[in-house]
Design an enzyme around this catalytic site. Sequence first.
Site, PDB file in Angstrom:
ATOM      1  N   GLY A  66      -9.611  -6.055   9.742  1.00  0.00           N
ATOM      2  CA  GLY A  66      -8.395  -5.637  10.429  1.00  0.00           C
ATOM      3  C   GLY A  66      -8.420  -6.086  11.866  1.00  0.00           C
ATOM      4  N   GLN A  92       0.845  -1.199   0.000  1.00  0.00           N
ATOM      5  CA  GLN A  92       0.000   0.000   0.000  1.00  0.00           C
ATOM      6  C   GLN A  92       0.879   1.248   0.000  1.00  0.00           C
ATOM      7  OE1 GLN A  92      -2.115   1.714   3.502  1.00  0.00           O
ATOM      8  NE2 GLN A  92      -3.957   1.231   2.334  1.00  0.00           N
ATOM      9  N   CYS A 117      -6.443   7.246   5.428  1.00  0.00           N
ATOM     10  CA  CYS A 117      -5.798   7.482   6.726  1.00  0.00           C
ATOM     11  C   CYS A 117      -6.311   8.781   7.365  1.00  0.00           C
ATOM     12  CB  CYS A 117      -4.276   7.529   6.541  1.00  0.00           C
ATOM     13  SG  CYS A 117      -3.427   7.799   8.103  1.00  0.00           S
ATOM     14  N   LYS A 155      -8.044   2.152  -1.410  1.00  0.00           N
ATOM     15  CA  LYS A 155      -8.758   1.939  -0.150  1.00  0.00           C
ATOM     16  C   LYS A 155      -9.223   3.312   0.314  1.00  0.00           C
ATOM     17  CE  LYS A 155      -8.180  -0.233   4.392  1.00  0.00           C
ATOM     18  NZ  LYS A 155      -7.822   0.807   5.360  1.00  0.00           N
TER      19      LYS A 155
HETATM   20  C1  LIG Z   1      -3.644   0.713  14.476  1.00  0.00           C
HETATM   21  C2  LIG Z   1      -4.204   0.893  13.099  1.00  0.00           C
HETATM   22  C3  LIG Z   1      -3.349   1.117  12.018  1.00  0.00           C
HETATM   23  C4  LIG Z   1      -3.862   1.269  10.724  1.00  0.00           C
HETATM   24  N1  LIG Z   1      -2.997   1.436   9.665  1.00  0.00           N
HETATM   25  C5  LIG Z   1      -3.500   1.529   8.390  1.00  0.00           C
HETATM   26  C6  LIG Z   1      -2.653   1.633   7.241  1.00  0.00           C
HETATM   27  O1  LIG Z   1      -1.420   1.633   7.312  1.00  0.00           O
HETATM   28  N2  LIG Z   1      -3.254   1.735   6.021  1.00  0.00           N
HETATM   29  C7  LIG Z   1      -4.622   1.710   5.874  1.00  0.00           C
HETATM   30  O2  LIG Z   1      -5.133   1.790   4.758  1.00  0.00           O
HETATM   31  N3  LIG Z   1      -5.431   1.597   6.938  1.00  0.00           N
HETATM   32  C8  LIG Z   1      -4.898   1.486   8.165  1.00  0.00           C
HETATM   33  N4  LIG Z   1      -5.758   1.314   9.222  1.00  0.00           N
HETATM   34  C9  LIG Z   1      -7.183   1.103   8.957  1.00  0.00           C
HETATM   35  C10 LIG Z   1      -7.496  -0.388   8.761  1.00  0.00           C
HETATM   36  O3  LIG Z   1      -6.856  -0.894   7.609  1.00  0.00           O
HETATM   37  C11 LIG Z   1      -9.001  -0.630   8.632  1.00  0.00           C
HETATM   38  O4  LIG Z   1      -9.492   0.156   7.589  1.00  0.00           O
HETATM   39  C12 LIG Z   1      -9.756  -0.266   9.918  1.00  0.00           C
HETATM   40  O5  LIG Z   1      -9.140  -0.856  11.035  1.00  0.00           O
HETATM   41  C13 LIG Z   1     -11.211  -0.693   9.816  1.00  0.00           C
HETATM   42  O6  LIG Z   1     -11.280  -2.085   9.632  1.00  0.00           O
HETATM   43  P1  LIG Z   1     -11.665  -3.042  10.893  1.00  0.00           P
HETATM   44  O7  LIG Z   1     -12.891  -2.464  11.476  1.00  0.00           O
HETATM   45  O8  LIG Z   1     -11.846  -4.398  10.275  1.00  0.00           O
HETATM   46  O9  LIG Z   1     -10.509  -2.978  11.834  1.00  0.00           O
HETATM   47  C14 LIG Z   1      -5.259   1.207  10.515  1.00  0.00           C
HETATM   48  C15 LIG Z   1      -6.107   1.000  11.606  1.00  0.00           C
HETATM   49  C16 LIG Z   1      -5.612   0.835  12.879  1.00  0.00           C
HETATM   50  C17 LIG Z   1      -6.565   0.587  14.020  1.00  0.00           C
END
Ligand SMILES: Cc1cc2nc3c(=O)[nH]c(=O)nc-3n(C[C@H](O)[C@H](O)[C@H](O)COP(=O)(O)O)c2cc1C
Length: 337
Positions: free
Chosen positions: A226, A66, A97, A141
């Site tokens: 995630g 990514q 982000c 994304k």
């Molecule tokens: C600690 C943390 C770090 C994350 N880092 C990224 C990242 O590097 N790139 C990205 O697109 N999303 C990042 N996200 C978002 C996740 O990819 C995801 O979209 C978000 O957690 C929602 O999905 P979930 O509800 O299944 O966790 C991050 C989220 C968290 C909580």
Amino acid sequence: MKIYLAPLEGLTDYTLRNPFEEVYGQGKVDKYFTPFISPNSSERFLTKEMRDIDRLNNTNKNVIPQVMTNSSKDFIWTIKKLYEEFGYKEINLNAGCPSGTVVSKGKGSGFLGDLDKMEKFFYETFSNPYIEANNIKISVKTRIGLNDSDHWEDILDIYNKFKLEELIIHPRIRSDFYKNDVKLEAFNLALKKSTNKVVYNGDIFTRRDYLEFIDKFPDCQAVMLGRGLIADPALIDVLKADNPKDYVRDLEYDKERLSKFHQRVLEERLKIMSGDKHAIHRMKEMWCYMEYVLDDKKDVKLVKKSQKMEEYKLAVKVLLNNTNIEEKEHISFWKKH
Ligand SMILES: Cc1cc2nc3c(=O)[nH]c(=O)nc-3n(C[C@H](O)[C@H](O)[C@H](O)COP(=O)(O)O)c2cc1C
């Protein structure tokens, strides 16, 4: 259903992805996304970024790097390098982000605040002769807006002008960070209007969440998880079962695997992290999620308090001796992100 592991900075680098595949994935995770690489005009990757994309550390073919940028020039050199030097044929762009430092530079979800710029960015990227000639696939994304979701349809119209590999939608706006309800109606709109294939991401943490989702959106072909898969990696078996509703879990086996998984992640991290502090900090981040599937959280406190590696290892041993895994109906993560 295709299942993707979401990029989580600080959690899902190769030191976690590889053990995940070894212990749980075994072909069940259709794509693993790396946390974002943030290119600049130096045209060089950081050591940490290099390590995470290095093919020697990524023997799985289904790893998607990514990239987070709003400069087509930087995006293009990064794509070229990822393709030429590392063989990555599919790249994901981060337009989600929510972090302040990222948004203030117009990147991540900040990109959604300047749609003319975004359209120009995609135009320049997709008309680049190198990208066209090598048929490099680009996915996005995205969130559904920066300050509100009023422009979601306009954002979708822009994505529709280009041939994306897929559009992964986290249906929140920037200020939601990772809390507040996901806007399912915005996702539904995308399912109807998007000319690109859409992937859902957000708040699928348990079997119940997943069943509710597939009940609402039977046509959706892929979901990205995630936090749910970090908290309960064995959930992947449920998601990939022929009948997720009736799949019977062996929670003792799941605990054995959790212990093995934890051990493997720790080993991998200790290979590259000097000093106890950094490695322990990174391991504690995992426990902030995994603690939600334990039947008794009290011993997690010792794990979180530990400062030295021996102390940490002992605390984890005590924790795993004293607790069992429970399959929760519902999880509500406290973390603001
Ligand atoms: C600690 C943390 C770090 C994350 N880092 C990224 C990242 O590097 N790139 C990205 O697109 N999303 C990042 N996200 C978002 C996740 O990819 C995801 O979209 C978000 O957690 C929602 O999905 P979930 O509800 O299944 O966790 C991050 C989220 C968290 C909580």
